[in-house]
Each structure stands twice: as structure tokens, then as C-alpha cells.
Design a protein around this motif. Structure first.
Motif, PDB file in Angstrom:
ATOM      1  N   GLU A 123       0.856  -1.185   0.000  1.00 22.45           N
ATOM      2  CA  GLU A 123       0.000   0.000   0.000  1.00 22.45           C
ATOM      3  C   GLU A 123       0.891   1.234   0.000  1.00 22.45           C
ATOM      4  N   ILE A 124       0.400   2.280  -0.659  1.00 24.14           N
ATOM      5  CA  ILE A 124       1.214   3.491  -0.841  1.00 24.14           C
ATOM      6  C   ILE A 124       0.447   4.721  -0.370  1.00 24.14           C
ATOM      7  N   GLY A 125       1.147   5.551   0.372  1.00 20.61           N
ATOM      8  CA  GLY A 125       0.615   6.857   0.766  1.00 20.61           C
ATOM      9  C   GLY A 125       1.598   7.920   0.299  1.00 20.61           C
ATOM     10  N   SER A 126       1.113   8.925  -0.396  1.00 21.42           N
ATOM     11  CA  SER A 126       2.013   9.938  -0.964  1.00 21.42           C
ATOM     12  C   SER A 126       2.005  11.228  -0.149  1.00 21.42           C
ATOM     13  N   GLU A 127       3.139  11.892  -0.160  1.00 23.77           N
ATOM     14  CA  GLU A 127       3.248  13.247   0.382  1.00 23.77           C
ATOM     15  C   GLU A 127       3.759  14.114  -0.769  1.00 23.77           C
ATOM     16  N   VAL A 128       2.935  15.041  -1.212  1.00 26.83           N
ATOM     17  CA  VAL A 128       3.293  15.866  -2.373  1.00 26.83           C
ATOM     18  C   VAL A 128       3.403  17.321  -1.937  1.00 26.83           C
ATOM     19  N   GLU A 129       4.561  17.912  -2.175  1.00 30.62           N
ATOM     20  CA  GLU A 129       4.796  19.302  -1.780  1.00 30.62           C
ATOM     21  C   GLU A 129       4.604  20.241  -2.973  1.00 30.62           C
ATOM     22  N   PHE A 130       4.168  21.457  -2.683  1.00 28.28           N
ATOM     23  CA  PHE A 130       3.967  22.442  -3.745  1.00 28.28           C
ATOM     24  C   PHE A 130       4.093  23.847  -3.158  1.00 28.28           C
ATOM     25  N   TYR A 131       4.458  24.797  -4.020  1.00 26.85           N
ATOM     26  CA  TYR A 131       4.525  26.209  -3.633  1.00 26.85           C
ATOM     27  C   TYR A 131       3.275  26.924  -4.112  1.00 26.85           C
ATOM     28  N   LEU A 132       2.808  27.875  -3.327  1.00 30.02           N
ATOM     29  CA  LEU A 132       1.750  28.787  -3.765  1.00 30.02           C
ATOM     30  C   LEU A 132       2.383  30.145  -4.040  1.00 30.02           C
ATOM     31  N   PHE A 133       2.297  30.569  -5.309  1.00 30.33           N
ATOM     32  CA  PHE A 133       2.837  31.865  -5.716  1.00 30.33           C
ATOM     33  C   PHE A 133       1.713  32.823  -6.078  1.00 30.33           C
ATOM     34  N   ASN A 174       3.675  24.222   0.716  1.00 30.74           N
ATOM     35  CA  ASN A 174       2.647  23.454   1.428  1.00 30.74           C
ATOM     36  C   ASN A 174       2.769  21.966   1.138  1.00 30.74           C
ATOM     37  N   GLU A 175       2.127  21.176   2.012  1.00 29.24           N
ATOM     38  CA  GLU A 175       2.116  19.721   1.808  1.00 29.24           C
ATOM     39  C   GLU A 175       0.774  19.165   2.274  1.00 29.24           C
ATOM     40  N   ILE A 176       0.251  18.209   1.503  1.00 26.92           N
ATOM     41  CA  ILE A 176      -0.942  17.455   1.902  1.00 26.92           C
ATOM     42  C   ILE A 176      -0.600  15.974   1.729  1.00 26.92           C
ATOM     43  N   ASP A 177      -0.865  15.180   2.769  1.00 34.08           N
ATOM     44  CA  ASP A 177      -0.552  13.739   2.744  1.00 34.08           C
ATOM     45  C   ASP A 177      -1.842  12.930   2.635  1.00 34.08           C
TER      46      ASP A 177
END
Length: 296
Positions: A18-28, A85-88
Motif C-alpha cells: 500500500e502506498i501513501g504519498s506526500e506531495v509538496e507544492f509552492y503557492l505563488f 505546502n504539503e498534503i498527505d
């Protein structure tokens, strides 16, 4: 698809991944024409809260939208970089986990645009700040143990999987970090440089977080970035781990130091991830393992 076959290959060997992702991104911020700038939405840092963290309400809307799509966020917070930011996510079987990543990126971009912002998922949006990671959390358990309850063999299985991943990581890096910019991120600001693992230490390629029960035991691969195709990335990671299980590859000892602060005597003999896209592509092109699994 390639990932469907990888998921089936694991199940055929009696392994549930099973896989859980953590994806980071910038808000500009965007300019008067609605075009993206490189001006971060806020100047907050890691785990800061409002009012410094201006993205809290936007992340909440993203999480609520994702939940309505049956993509269950586990946590969301401000990351190290300004405007980052990050949402898991909760764990899912691999194909569903890859679908979740693609839907997540679409939702984040749409809600950011609606808020007059631009969501940047590139590996290194600001050269002097933290890059965006796409951390892949893997739970590896035997199907037998899921039927009968906790099984000591799970530990052995996970260790062999991790050993396979460490053994093949240089060959698959071109797919996990597919752009030139990817290599500006690696080795800086908590992004790994060396092919090592450690319990709980974020400076390593693979981290094994402390957990309070076997069901939540996982390993976190920290090198990929959001430019990677999740279907391809997850499949290659699974095949690398399965090769470790099949060949009973022995897991090297952990290195329990912060590699970003370690003396050169500690790091000088450690194997490194490829440091350029060209090197990563050369390693992939020469890899018998990659050739074999891409035929599957």
C-alpha cells in the motif's frame, strides 16, 4: 497498465503493498494578468500556523474537495519554504494511490487558480529554498499476516524490499527525478544525496518512521519529486523491492547520523544518487533490471 501488472506481481508473491504519498507544492502570487510570479503567497516556515501561514484556508478547501472525491487526506501543513505546502494521503493500493496523486494535482491547481494563486509542483521553484518532494510511503506486508494477524515475517519482508530498493535506486532515478531541475533539489534542504537508510532521520534516502503498531509500519522513499509519473514511479519502486524479496538481498546497516551535518569521514565512502539527469539516464539505459521490468 504497467502499474496494474506490478501490483499483481506483488500479490502473486503473497505481498500486499500500500502506498501513501506526500506531495509538496509552492503557492505563488499571480500578476494583474493572472500569470504566475515567483512571489510566495506567504513567508511562513515549517509547521507555522495562521496568521503567518496564509495557506491554511486554501488547504482546507483542497482537503474538503479531495474528501468528496474519496481521496482521504491524512494531514496538511506548511512546509519549510515560503509559500510551500504539503498534503498527505491515507494509504491505498498502488493503482488507486497513483490515481489519487493525479487527481490531487488537478484539485490543487484548480483551487489555487480560483484563489488568484499559482500552484507550482516543480522540483526547485526557488533556488535558495527547499525543493518540492514527492515522498512515497510504502507499507509492505505478507498476505498471510493480514489474514492471521501480525507476523514476524513482515519485518523480514520489508527489510528485503527496502534492500532491493536501495540496490536498484540509481537505475530508476531517471524515472523518479525526470527533469534537469530535479537534480538542483537533491542533496539540499532535507532532499537526500546518499543511498542510505535510517530510522526516523530525514536526511536519508529511506526513512523508517517510528510507529506504535505493525499496521502503520512503513518506509518513506524521499528522493522522488512531483515531476515523476506516479504510475511509472510506483511500478518501478515495487519491482525493485520485489527483486530484493526474491533474491533475499541483505539490508545494509542503518547510518544513524544527520548526513547534512555529518563529517566528511562519514560521507566520503557512501554511494550517491546520480547528480545529473544525464548520469541518471545513462544508468537507466545500461540497466538490465530496467530493461527486464519495462518488458513486463
Amino acid at each position: 497498465s504497467f502499474l496494474i501488472r506490478a501490483e499483481k506481481a506483488a500479490l502473486d508473491k503473497g505481498v500486499r503493498i500500500e502506498i501513501g504519498s506526500e506531495v509538496e507544492f509552492y503557492l505563488f502570487k499571480t500578476d494583474e494578468k493572472g500569470l504566475p510570479t515567483k512571489i510566495p503567497f506567504d513567508q511562513a516556515g515549517y509547521m507555522d500556523v495562521a496568521p503567518a501561514d496564509k495557506g491554511e484556508n486554501i488547504r482546507r478547501e483542497m482537503c474538503q474537495t479531495l474528501a468528496m472525491m474519496d481521496i482521504l487526506p491524512e494531514a496538511s501543513h506548511h512546509e519549510e519554504g515560503p509559500g510551500q505546502n504539503e498534503i498527505d494521503f491515507h494509504y491505498s493500493l498502488p493503482v488507486k494511490a497513483a490515481d489519487n496523486v493525479m487527481n490531487f494535482i488537478t484539485v490543487v491547481k484548480a483551487i489555487s487558480e480560483k484563489s488568484g494563486l499559482y500552484a507550482d509542483f516543480s522540483p526547485k521553484p526557488l533556488l535558495a529554498e527547499s525543493g518540492n518532494g514527492f515522498h512515497i510511503n510504502l507499507s509492505v506486508r505478507s498476505i498471510d499476516s493480514l489474514k492471521k494477524g501480525d507476523n514476524p515475517k513482515d519485518e523480514e519482508l520489508a527489510e528485503s524490499f527496502m534492500a532491493g530498493l536501495l540496490a536498484h535506486i540509481t537505475e530508476i532515478t531517471a524515472y523518479l527525478n525526470p527533469t534537469k531541475e530535479s537534480y538542483q533539489r537533491l542533496g539540499k534542504c532535507k532532499a537526500p544525496k546518499y543511498i542510505t537508510w535510517s530510522p526516523e532521520n530525514r536526511s536519508h534516502l529511506i526513512r523508517v518512521p517510528a510507529v506504535n503498531n505493525a499496521e502503520r509500519k512503513r518506509m518513506e522513499l524521499r528522493s522522488p519529486d512531483p515531476e515523476a509519473n506516479p504510475y511509472l514511479a510506483f511500478a518501478l519502486v515495487i519491482y525493485a523491492g520485489l527483486d530484493g524479496i526474491e533474491k533475499k538481498i541483505k539490508l545494509p546497516k542503518p547510518i544513524n547520523v544527520n548526513l547534512f551535518k555529518a563529517h566528511r569521514n562519514v560521507t566520503k565512502n557512501l554511494e550517491k544518487l546520480p547528480q545529473t539527469l544525464q548520469k541518471a539516464q545513462d544508468l537507466a539505459a545500461k540497466s538490465a533490471f530496467v530493461k527486464e521490468v519495462l518488458k513486463k
